[in-house]
Design a protein around this motif. Sequence first.
Motif, mmCIF file in Angstrom:
data_model
loop_
_atom_site.group_PDB
_atom_site.id
_atom_site.type_symbol
_atom_site.label_atom_id
_atom_site.label_comp_id
_atom_site.label_asym_id
_atom_site.label_seq_id
_atom_site.Cartn_x
_atom_site.Cartn_y
_atom_site.Cartn_z
ATOM 1 N N ALA A 82 8.216 -0.763 10.896
ATOM 2 C CA ALA A 82 8.207 -0.348 12.148
ATOM 3 C C ALA A 82 9.014 -1.084 13.166
ATOM 4 C CB ALA A 82 7.046 0.008 12.634
ATOM 5 N N ASP A 83 8.680 -2.554 13.014
ATOM 6 C CA ASP A 83 9.310 -3.554 13.710
ATOM 7 C C ASP A 83 10.597 -4.147 12.960
ATOM 8 O OD1 ASP A 83 6.859 -3.147 15.205
ATOM 9 O OD2 ASP A 83 5.965 -5.199 14.716
ATOM 10 N N LEU A 86 13.271 -0.864 11.139
ATOM 11 C CA LEU A 86 13.639 0.192 12.372
ATOM 12 C C LEU A 86 14.840 -0.404 13.226
ATOM 13 C CD1 LEU A 86 13.048 3.353 12.178
ATOM 14 C CD2 LEU A 86 11.572 2.834 14.063
ATOM 15 N N HIS A 251 8.819 -5.112 21.973
ATOM 16 C CA HIS A 251 9.054 -4.496 20.773
ATOM 17 C C HIS A 251 10.183 -4.920 20.040
ATOM 18 C CE1 HIS A 251 9.142 -1.213 17.435
ATOM 19 N NE2 HIS A 251 7.736 -1.459 17.894
ATOM 20 N N THR A 253 12.470 -3.689 17.904
ATOM 21 C CA THR A 253 13.458 -3.158 17.544
ATOM 22 C C THR A 253 14.352 -3.063 18.870
ATOM 23 O OG1 THR A 253 12.281 -0.996 18.845
ATOM 24 C CG2 THR A 253 12.222 -1.196 16.164
ATOM 25 N N PHE A 300 10.539 3.490 6.668
ATOM 26 C CA PHE A 300 9.623 3.861 7.976
ATOM 27 C C PHE A 300 8.751 4.874 7.845
ATOM 28 C CE2 PHE A 300 9.099 5.674 12.064
ATOM 29 C CZ PHE A 300 8.252 4.737 12.451
ATOM 30 N N ALA A 304 4.817 5.708 8.154
ATOM 31 C CA ALA A 304 4.413 6.130 9.298
ATOM 32 C C ALA A 304 3.733 7.562 9.009
ATOM 33 C CB ALA A 304 5.472 6.088 10.309
ATOM 34 N N THR A 375 11.238 10.239 13.769
ATOM 35 C CA THR A 375 11.282 8.922 13.507
ATOM 36 C C THR A 375 10.678 8.265 14.743
ATOM 37 O OG1 THR A 375 13.047 8.918 12.035
ATOM 38 C CG2 THR A 375 12.559 6.861 12.974
ATOM 39 N N LEU A 379 7.064 6.482 15.849
ATOM 40 C CA LEU A 379 7.109 5.036 16.528
ATOM 41 C C LEU A 379 6.057 4.867 17.750
ATOM 42 C CD1 LEU A 379 7.722 2.063 16.332
ATOM 43 C CD2 LEU A 379 10.020 2.805 17.410
ATOM 44 N N GLU A 382 2.665 5.187 17.252
ATOM 45 C CA GLU A 382 1.916 4.107 16.749
ATOM 46 C C GLU A 382 1.779 3.166 17.827
ATOM 47 O OE1 GLU A 382 3.757 2.568 13.470
ATOM 48 O OE2 GLU A 382 3.247 3.911 12.100
#
Length: 453
Positions: A82-83, A86, A251, A253, A300, A304, A375, A379, A382
């Motif tokens: 995720a981090d 992505l 975050h 991303t 991801f 997820a 997607t 994210l 979460e």
Amino acid sequence: MNTPSTDRTDLRAPRWRGYTEAARVSEILRKEAVGGVLLVIAAVAAIVWANAPASDSYFALRDFRVGYEPWHLELSLGAWAADGLLAIFFFLVGLELKRELVVGDLRRFSTAVVPVTAAIGGVAVPALIYVAVVRGQDGLAQGWAIPTATDIAFAVAVLALVGSHLPSPLRIFLLTLAVVDDLIAIGIIAVFYTEDIAVVPLVVAVAVVAVYGVIAQRYRSLFAGHSLAAWLVLLPIGLVAWAFLHASGVHATIAGVALAFTIPVKAARGATDGPRAADLAHEFEHRFRPLSAGFAVPVFAFFAAGVAVGGTDGILRAATDPVATGIVAGLVLGKPIGILLAVRTLTLVTKIRLHPELRWVDLLGVALLAGIGFTVSLLIAELSFPAGSTEGDDAKIAIMIASLLAALIASGILIARNRRYRQIAAEETVDEDADGTPDIYQDAPAPTSPHEG
């Protein structure tokens, strides 16, 4: 087939700008379509494994921690996806957005206003619907942003499968809308889902991004001509920027977008040929898009989407959960209502009109596709609810159900429209000259730059 007009007061949705640009966007569509298929396969595999007798092994794999804690980088594999992975996806979003802002449709108000207005409507209405559904429920309103996102890979995959003969302006409208939508989602994540910020790591991250940008701008010809140089020089600097931004509490991303915005998307001043005319953004897109569509986003999705549904009882619980109801209503109903209402309002209060090649039913199909929020919605889910919470699991179930419903309903409309446009194409023969370029592009006004016409 209507000849493209140069009157910018018409709704350009926005339209193609020449054969070179059409080929570039077609290449993006193909790669994103493949990525969308892989995304779906990965998500299905995760759901099956998470609900199989060996489900414990899936969650053990997802929660397995690796990394170095003193650098705030001891994360689970799911968090790394995720981090970290992505961020590659958001890097490409940033490149595409900068290209549109600098040399594309978004640099002109007359063409930018349509997808930007549509994206704003497609974010505001789903959020309002979600908040209305969960009103009065403690702690649930924090998921308001979940139904605001559009999954560009998933949506484009559906469009590629069912829309072979749909008008070109409709395809570019979806791409531009999704890019602007992702920009808004990035802003939402940065502003509303960042709690505690460590100032020193943030300042260092900004400084590293600035260094990255200076090197990319100054030595663009070196990196565009030799991809190994980019991997050896820019990639390590980008990883350092990502690590410090992650440590700051923002975050991680967002680092992908910040780095992408430093990449040059047009030739150096006065350059018409040679190394100084190198398009570094195009080079990076070519290198990173397969990595994003073929690996980063599917991985991801795999980590997820794995939710233990809990059989019939779990499905019934999710169906009555206000979180799930708000997300499904926001994506399936709110997205098309917001997009169409925003564009319709724009046409009523301004001189902008729908392009002659398009009909409102065409935009309805694309607006429904925008309800595929896979997607980025996963994210945000979460970030909204604690891992393993009932609300978080129900939110993920709702995202997948809503995305499937939006895809099916949109496909029904677009298949019918595609059949109609196929009939029109059969009646109008478009010849190709010896150079292989369709006459429709040769007859259009000559472009004033490599990316517009």
